[in-house]
Design an enzyme around this catalytic site. Structure first.
Site, PDB file in Angstrom:
ATOM      1  N   LEU A  18       0.844  -1.198   0.000  1.00 35.89           N
ATOM      2  CA  LEU A  18       0.000   0.000   0.000  1.00 35.89           C
ATOM      3  C   LEU A  18       0.873   1.239   0.000  1.00 35.89           C
ATOM      4  O   LEU A  18       1.898   1.284   0.686  1.00 35.89           O
ATOM      5  CB  LEU A  18      -0.864   0.012   1.266  1.00 35.89           C
ATOM      6  CG  LEU A  18      -1.758  -1.205   1.480  1.00 35.89           C
ATOM      7  CD1 LEU A  18      -2.322  -1.194   2.903  1.00 35.89           C
ATOM      8  CD2 LEU A  18      -2.884  -1.193   0.454  1.00 35.89           C
ATOM      9  N   ASP A  60       3.657  -5.610   2.589  1.00 32.35           N
ATOM     10  CA  ASP A  60       3.953  -4.570   3.575  1.00 32.35           C
ATOM     11  C   ASP A  60       4.574  -5.127   4.858  1.00 32.35           C
ATOM     12  O   ASP A  60       4.734  -4.401   5.839  1.00 32.35           O
ATOM     13  CB  ASP A  60       2.659  -3.817   3.943  1.00 32.35           C
ATOM     14  CG  ASP A  60       2.271  -2.799   2.872  1.00 32.35           C
ATOM     15  OD1 ASP A  60       3.142  -1.998   2.479  1.00 32.35           O
ATOM     16  OD2 ASP A  60       1.101  -2.813   2.428  1.00 32.35           O
ATOM     17  N   GLU A  65       6.441  -2.901  12.679  1.00 31.29           N
ATOM     18  CA  GLU A  65       5.948  -2.113  13.819  1.00 31.29           C
ATOM     19  C   GLU A  65       4.418  -2.104  13.903  1.00 31.29           C
ATOM     20  O   GLU A  65       3.852  -2.001  14.995  1.00 31.29           O
ATOM     21  CB  GLU A  65       6.429  -0.661  13.703  1.00 31.29           C
ATOM     22  CG  GLU A  65       5.810   0.253  14.744  1.00 31.29           C
ATOM     23  CD  GLU A  65       6.234   1.690  14.612  1.00 31.29           C
ATOM     24  OE1 GLU A  65       6.923   2.166  15.515  1.00 31.29           O
ATOM     25  OE2 GLU A  65       5.905   2.352  13.606  1.00 31.29           O
ATOM     26  N   ASP A  66       3.749  -2.209  12.760  1.00 32.81           N
ATOM     27  CA  ASP A  66       2.291  -2.078  12.775  1.00 32.81           C
ATOM     28  C   ASP A  66       1.576  -3.287  13.359  1.00 32.81           C
ATOM     29  O   ASP A  66       0.384  -3.216  13.647  1.00 32.81           O
ATOM     30  CB  ASP A  66       1.783  -1.805  11.346  1.00 32.81           C
ATOM     31  CG  ASP A  66       2.224  -0.434  10.874  1.00 32.81           C
ATOM     32  OD1 ASP A  66       2.180   0.499  11.684  1.00 32.81           O
ATOM     33  OD2 ASP A  66       2.644  -0.310   9.706  1.00 32.81           O
ATOM     34  N   ARG A  85      -3.201  -6.421   5.426  1.00 32.25           N
ATOM     35  CA  ARG A  85      -2.085  -6.559   6.345  1.00 32.25           C
ATOM     36  C   ARG A  85      -2.423  -7.426   7.567  1.00 32.25           C
ATOM     37  O   ARG A  85      -1.527  -7.719   8.367  1.00 32.25           O
ATOM     38  CB  ARG A  85      -1.606  -5.167   6.795  1.00 32.25           C
ATOM     39  CG  ARG A  85      -1.113  -4.303   5.621  1.00 32.25           C
ATOM     40  CD  ARG A  85      -0.226  -3.170   6.087  1.00 32.25           C
ATOM     41  NE  ARG A  85       0.915  -3.690   6.804  1.00 32.25           N
ATOM     42  CZ  ARG A  85       1.747  -2.944   7.528  1.00 32.25           C
ATOM     43  NH1 ARG A  85       1.559  -1.645   7.591  1.00 32.25           N
ATOM     44  NH2 ARG A  85       2.757  -3.481   8.180  1.00 32.25           N
ATOM     45  N   ARG A 131      -6.491   3.938   9.985  1.00 35.56           N
ATOM     46  CA  ARG A 131      -6.114   2.557  10.289  1.00 35.56           C
ATOM     47  C   ARG A 131      -6.518   2.121  11.706  1.00 35.56           C
ATOM     48  O   ARG A 131      -6.860   0.955  11.926  1.00 35.56           O
ATOM     49  CB  ARG A 131      -4.598   2.381  10.134  1.00 35.56           C
ATOM     50  CG  ARG A 131      -4.056   2.682   8.744  1.00 35.56           C
ATOM     51  CD  ARG A 131      -4.443   1.603   7.745  1.00 35.56           C
ATOM     52  NE  ARG A 131      -3.917   1.887   6.425  1.00 35.56           N
ATOM     53  CZ  ARG A 131      -2.703   1.530   6.008  1.00 35.56           C
ATOM     54  NH1 ARG A 131      -1.890   0.888   6.809  1.00 35.56           N
ATOM     55  NH2 ARG A 131      -2.314   1.825   4.783  1.00 35.56           N
ATOM     56  N   HIS A 164       0.023   7.669   9.766  1.00 36.46           N
ATOM     57  CA  HIS A 164      -0.069   7.239  11.164  1.00 36.46           C
ATOM     58  C   HIS A 164       0.314   8.403  12.083  1.00 36.46           C
ATOM     59  O   HIS A 164       1.029   9.322  11.664  1.00 36.46           O
ATOM     60  CB  HIS A 164       0.932   6.102  11.419  1.00 36.46           C
ATOM     61  CG  HIS A 164       0.567   4.791  10.798  1.00 36.46           C
ATOM     62  ND1 HIS A 164       1.413   4.101   9.961  1.00 36.46           N
ATOM     63  CD2 HIS A 164      -0.550   4.028  10.917  1.00 36.46           C
ATOM     64  CE1 HIS A 164       0.828   2.964   9.592  1.00 36.46           C
ATOM     65  NE2 HIS A 164      -0.362   2.909  10.145  1.00 36.46           N
ATOM     66  N   CYS A 251       8.773   2.193  11.602  1.00 34.58           N
ATOM     67  CA  CYS A 251       7.956   1.089  11.069  1.00 34.58           C
ATOM     68  C   CYS A 251       8.742  -0.194  10.905  1.00 34.58           C
ATOM     69  O   CYS A 251       8.160  -1.274  10.868  1.00 34.58           O
ATOM     70  CB  CYS A 251       7.423   1.385   9.672  1.00 34.58           C
ATOM     71  SG  CYS A 251       7.060   3.055   9.297  1.00 34.58           S
TER      72      CYS A 251
HETATM   73  C1  CIR Z   1       1.088   0.726   4.768  1.00 33.70           C
HETATM   74  O1  CIR Z   1       0.472   1.549   4.089  1.00 33.70           O
HETATM   75  O2  CIR Z   1       0.560   0.079   5.653  1.00 33.70           O
HETATM   76  C2  CIR Z   1       2.555   0.532   4.498  1.00 33.70           C
HETATM   77  N1  CIR Z   1       2.822   0.672   3.100  1.00 33.70           N
HETATM   78  C3  CIR Z   1       3.388   1.532   5.273  1.00 33.70           C
HETATM   79  C4  CIR Z   1       3.285   1.336   6.749  1.00 33.70           C
HETATM   80  C5  CIR Z   1       4.142   2.283   7.500  1.00 33.70           C
HETATM   81  N2  CIR Z   1       4.135   1.953   8.884  1.00 33.70           N
HETATM   82  C6  CIR Z   1       4.315   2.818   9.863  1.00 33.70           C
HETATM   83  O3  CIR Z   1       4.386   4.012   9.639  1.00 33.70           O
HETATM   84  N3  CIR Z   1       4.325   2.341  11.110  1.00 33.70           N
END
Ligand code: CIR
Length: 256
Positions: A18, A60, A65-66, A85, A131, A164, A251
């Site tokens: 994404l 992704d 971290e997410d 995700r 999110r 985020h 991340c």
């Molecule tokens: C997303 O859109 O989920 C990933 N391409 C990027 C996530 C970045 N994560 C973060 O800032 N903790």
């Protein structure tokens, strides 16, 4: 102090993840090189790394971290807000029990992305975003409160240009927060010394204090000078290929 981090290198199809950035497709060889330098920087900050294998089913998944919120004392598996995700969490569910006696989880209808959660000592800023929803924030807040942490929610849905919360805020320790202009006047941050990031350097607001050092994105000279002037040793890393996928420094790891 942190002693460990979990990282996951990008898979070959990172460019299928994404993104809202119109910066072109990432160069995978360069992304792998930048990731290796990132891991080396964490090791330079005295962290022992756990490397999860890359997973091409989840482009992704390098943005590990997410998928969890970890402190030295508790671990919480998230339920990422992007359906593509949500399957990334399984790898953390298999890994975190090595380090924690119990692992909490965010459950439906809650969604939380770790990138929305900023820990500042014993206090947490919980971003409500595209999110992280209110149900997820409530679940997380209840777990944190049970563990003795305090928290405040920060709604970033009206803040342009950030995916985020941590795209616009970082905790430096020592009572200091790094903030983009759009967040600098928010009441949640009023008791902190604020290091403001100029609008033309806003990507640099996502930086990483690890033990005595600050890891920051290379190419943002005003912000780098400001951090150096505060006396922190700095490691500057080129993040170009991850930036193309809306990713930044925090991340790419879970630190605890
Ligand atoms: C997303 O859109 O989920 C990933 N391409 C990027 C996530 C970045 N994560 C973060 O800032 N903790």
């Amino acid at each position: 102090m942190f002693s460990r981090a979990i990282v996951r290198p990008p898979s070959v199809n990172l460019g299928s993840g994404l993104t809202s950035a119109a910066m072109g497709k990432p160069d995978i060889a360069l992304a792998l090189h930048q990731h290796a330098l990132y891991c080396a920087a964490l090791e330079q900050c005295d962290l022992t790394l756990t490397h999860l294998p890359p997973d091409a089913d989840f482009p992704d998944s390098t943005f590990v971290e997410d998928t969890a919120i970890v402190t030295p004392f508790i671990a919480i598996l998230t339920r990422p807000g992007a359906p593509s995700r949500q399957g990334e969490v399984a790898a953390l569910a298999a890994t975190l029990p090595q380090f924690y006696s119990s692992v909490h989880s965010i459950v439906a209808p809650g969604t939380v992305d770790g990138g929305d959660i900023c820990q500042a000592g014993d206090h947490f800023f919980i971003g409500i975003s595209e999110r992280t929803n209110e149900a997820g924030a409530r679940q997380l807040a209840a777990i944190l409160a049970e563990e003795g942490y305090t928290y405040v929610t920060v709604d970033i849905r009206g803040v342009a240009g950030i995916l985020h919360l941590k795209s616009g805020i970082s905790w430096l320790g020592d009572g200091r927060l790094v903030l983009i202009d759009a967040l600098a006047r928010h009441a949640a941050f009023r008791d902190y010394e604020i290091v403001r990031v100029d609008t033309d350097e806003s990507y640099a607001a996502n930086c990483l204090r690890v033990n005595d050092q600050v890891i920051l994105a290379a190419g943002f000279p005003q912000f780098e000078s400001a951090v150096r002037a505060l006396g922190y040793p700095v490691i500057a890393l080129d993040m170009s290929e991850f930036r193309k996928m809306d990713g930044a420094l925090t991340c790419l790891s879970l630190r605890f």
